[in-house]
Write an enzyme that holds these catalytic residues in place. Structure first.
Site, PDB file in Angstrom:
ATOM      1  N   ALA A 140       0.751  -5.694  10.704  1.00 33.44           N
ATOM      2  CA  ALA A 140       1.240  -5.835  12.136  1.00 33.44           C
ATOM      3  C   ALA A 140       1.177  -4.374  12.749  1.00 33.44           C
ATOM      4  CB  ALA A 140       2.488  -6.393  12.326  1.00 33.44           C
ATOM      5  N   THR A 141       1.747  -3.546  12.132  1.00 28.51           N
ATOM      6  CA  THR A 141       1.773  -2.219  12.739  1.00 28.51           C
ATOM      7  C   THR A 141       0.367  -1.597  12.724  1.00 28.51           C
ATOM      8  OG1 THR A 141       3.810  -1.514  11.329  1.00 28.51           O
ATOM      9  CG2 THR A 141       2.320   0.370  12.211  1.00 28.51           C
ATOM     10  N   TYR A 187      10.335 -12.676  -0.756  1.00 31.49           N
ATOM     11  CA  TYR A 187       9.258 -12.656   0.322  1.00 31.49           C
ATOM     12  C   TYR A 187       7.903 -12.397  -0.124  1.00 31.49           C
ATOM     13  CZ  TYR A 187       6.914 -11.177   4.558  1.00 31.49           C
ATOM     14  OH  TYR A 187       5.901 -11.317   5.269  1.00 31.49           O
ATOM     15  N   HIS A 207      -5.005  -0.029  20.378  1.00 30.95           N
ATOM     16  CA  HIS A 207      -4.952   1.374  21.321  1.00 30.95           C
ATOM     17  C   HIS A 207      -6.366   1.770  21.136  1.00 30.95           C
ATOM     18  CE1 HIS A 207      -0.588   1.877  22.194  1.00 30.95           C
ATOM     19  NE2 HIS A 207      -0.391   1.426  21.110  1.00 30.95           N
ATOM     20  N   GLU A 250      -1.275  -3.155  15.698  1.00 32.48           N
ATOM     21  CA  GLU A 250      -0.906  -2.502  17.065  1.00 32.48           C
ATOM     22  C   GLU A 250      -1.796  -1.112  17.107  1.00 32.48           C
ATOM     23  OE1 GLU A 250       3.212  -2.726  18.536  1.00 32.48           O
ATOM     24  OE2 GLU A 250       3.722  -3.511  16.607  1.00 32.48           O
ATOM     25  N   LYS A 291       6.544   0.218  20.645  1.00 35.79           N
ATOM     26  CA  LYS A 291       5.512   1.605  20.889  1.00 35.79           C
ATOM     27  C   LYS A 291       5.199   1.478  22.417  1.00 35.79           C
ATOM     28  CE  LYS A 291       3.551   1.415  16.456  1.00 35.79           C
ATOM     29  NZ  LYS A 291       2.313   1.001  15.784  1.00 35.79           N
ATOM     30  N   GLY A 340      11.993  -9.528  10.900  1.00 34.67           N
ATOM     31  CA  GLY A 340      10.652  -9.030  10.644  1.00 34.67           C
ATOM     32  C   GLY A 340      10.832  -8.584   9.473  1.00 34.67           C
ATOM     33  N   PHE A 341      10.008  -9.233   8.257  1.00 38.72           N
ATOM     34  CA  PHE A 341      10.232  -8.721   6.909  1.00 38.72           C
ATOM     35  C   PHE A 341       8.983  -8.200   6.251  1.00 38.72           C
ATOM     36  CE2 PHE A 341      12.291  -8.673   2.993  1.00 38.72           C
ATOM     37  CZ  PHE A 341      13.613  -8.125   3.029  1.00 38.72           C
ATOM     38  N   GLY A 342       8.111  -7.691   7.232  1.00 39.37           N
ATOM     39  CA  GLY A 342       6.789  -7.153   6.710  1.00 39.37           C
ATOM     40  C   GLY A 342       7.145  -5.651   6.117  1.00 39.37           C
ATOM     41  N   GLY A 343       6.177  -4.878   6.291  1.00 44.07           N
ATOM     42  CA  GLY A 343       6.448  -3.409   5.525  1.00 44.07           C
ATOM     43  C   GLY A 343       7.625  -2.843   6.120  1.00 44.07           C
ATOM     44  N   LEU A 344       7.711  -2.913   7.297  1.00 40.84           N
ATOM     45  CA  LEU A 344       8.798  -2.198   8.151  1.00 40.84           C
ATOM     46  C   LEU A 344      10.069  -2.662   7.932  1.00 40.84           C
ATOM     47  CD1 LEU A 344       9.182   0.320   9.812  1.00 40.84           C
ATOM     48  CD2 LEU A 344       9.128  -1.246  11.851  1.00 40.84           C
TER      49      LEU A 344
END
Length: 340
Positions: free
Chosen positions: A199-200, A67, A207, A203, A133, A22-26
């Site tokens: 993505a975060t 990226y 919720h 998620e 999570k 995974g190479f998004g923000g996180l």
């Protein structure tokens, strides 16, 4: 003597070779964190469209630049490979990776468990760590304990900020009490631009009342933007399905229904809307009711509070793995080890 033999003779452990899925923000933040470490080295990175791998170590900034400019680390020369089976092909070709940080969106809710299955099927042995999570997602992984043991994999789950750092703090603070009455986790997250953590944010939206993992996953960027416009960029989350509950219950500290998690996410301001904290209320052996509060510094970002613990738990997982201890462990069971 070769360099590894010299290190061995001096009792210096070789750097732990780490892959980031995974190479998004996180994932990008994880690469930056590793760039400042000498005990760990980034050797592999993967996204949806490709991966990059070299046993000599990847340059974090080159990966990030590639990226962000071309859409995949697979374009990185000469170590990149473009493929829509990036995770599977990376596992198959990267035989020297000691451990992976799964910086992946858990959308759908069984995605991380399906990735774990890919590692089991491949015959790879090593350490996996996630910052997952949801309670139901962690329970899927816990059900794989025997499979992970048989595969020679040491899996550290729920090892980000919450669950993770704050869950571990609650487990430690609980020791003052003879009985735990409640654990309350409240987080504040500030980011300047939601698109850096798409993505975060999805998620988190999952919720909210009226949304689910499926509906949040299906939302277009324009629909997310429209929702954020309605809320002035702020997401308020209450009574979340967060795995801190099952992790603290599994560790024998408190029943899951006494654990609550909620918070505020500001997607248009890097300043935290409130200080992230965990409160542990209980009764001491003298009969006194008291509350411990552990507050994270406002200057620490979400990325710092997720990636730091994740790699600390990966290092702890490596120690377990070297001792032949496989299976699955949570942030409430094992102390992380500081990565220099």
């Amino acid at each position: 003597m070769n360099p590894e033999q010299v290190k061995s003779s001096l009792n210096i452990s070789p750097a732990i070779r780490v892959g980031v899925l995974g190479f998004g923000g996180l994932g990008q933040a994880a690469a930056k964190v590793l760039a400042g470490k000498r005990e760990m080295i980034l050797v592999a990175a993967a996204d949806k469209e490709g991966y990059a791998y070299t046993n000599e170590g990847l340059n974090a900034q080159n990966c990030i630049t590639t990226y962000n400019s071309q859409g995949s680390v697979g374009y990185l020369e000469p170590t990149g490979t473009l493929t829509n089976r990036s995770i599977q092909e990376l596992i198959e070709s990267a035989d020297s990776v000691d451990g992976y940080f799964l910086a992946l969106p858990n959308l759908p809710n069984n995605f991380i468990a399906s990735v774990a299955q890919e590692f089991i099927k491949s015959g790879w042995r090593g350490v996996l760590v996630d910052a997952i999570k949801r309670t139901s997602a962690v329970e899927q992984l816990l059900a794989m304990k025997e499979e992970l043991q048989a595969a020679g994999i040491t899996y550290m789950t729920g090892c980000g900020a919450t669950p993770g750092l704050l869950t571990a703090a609650a487990a430690l603070a609980a020791q003052s009490y003879a009985e735990i009455h409640k654990v309350e986790i409240t987080f504040g997250v500030g980011i300047a631009n939601w698109e850096a953590y798409r993505a975060t944010i999805r998620e988190d939206i999952a919720h909210m009342p009226g949304y689910s993992v499926e509906t949040a996953r299906a939302m277009t960027d324009a629909e997310v933007e429209a929702l954020l416009d309605k809320t002035n960029g702020v997401l308020t989350l209450e009574n979340m399905e967060h795995a801190d509950d099952v992790m603290l219950e599994l560790a024998g500290i408190v029943e899951r229904d006494r654990v609550t998690v909620g918070g505020i996410v500001d997607t248009r301001n890097p300043k935290k809307p409130l200080s992230t904290n965990v409160k542990i209320t209980g009764r001491t052996f003298e009969g006194k009711i008291s509350t411990h509060t552990f507050i994270l510094g406002d200057e620490t970002s979400m990325a710092a509070n997720v990636c730091g613990p994740a790699f600390g738990y990966l290092k702890a997982g490596m120690q377990l793995h070297k001792r032949g201890i496989y299976g699955i462990f949570t942030a409430a069971e094992i102390m992380p080890q500081f990565v220099k």
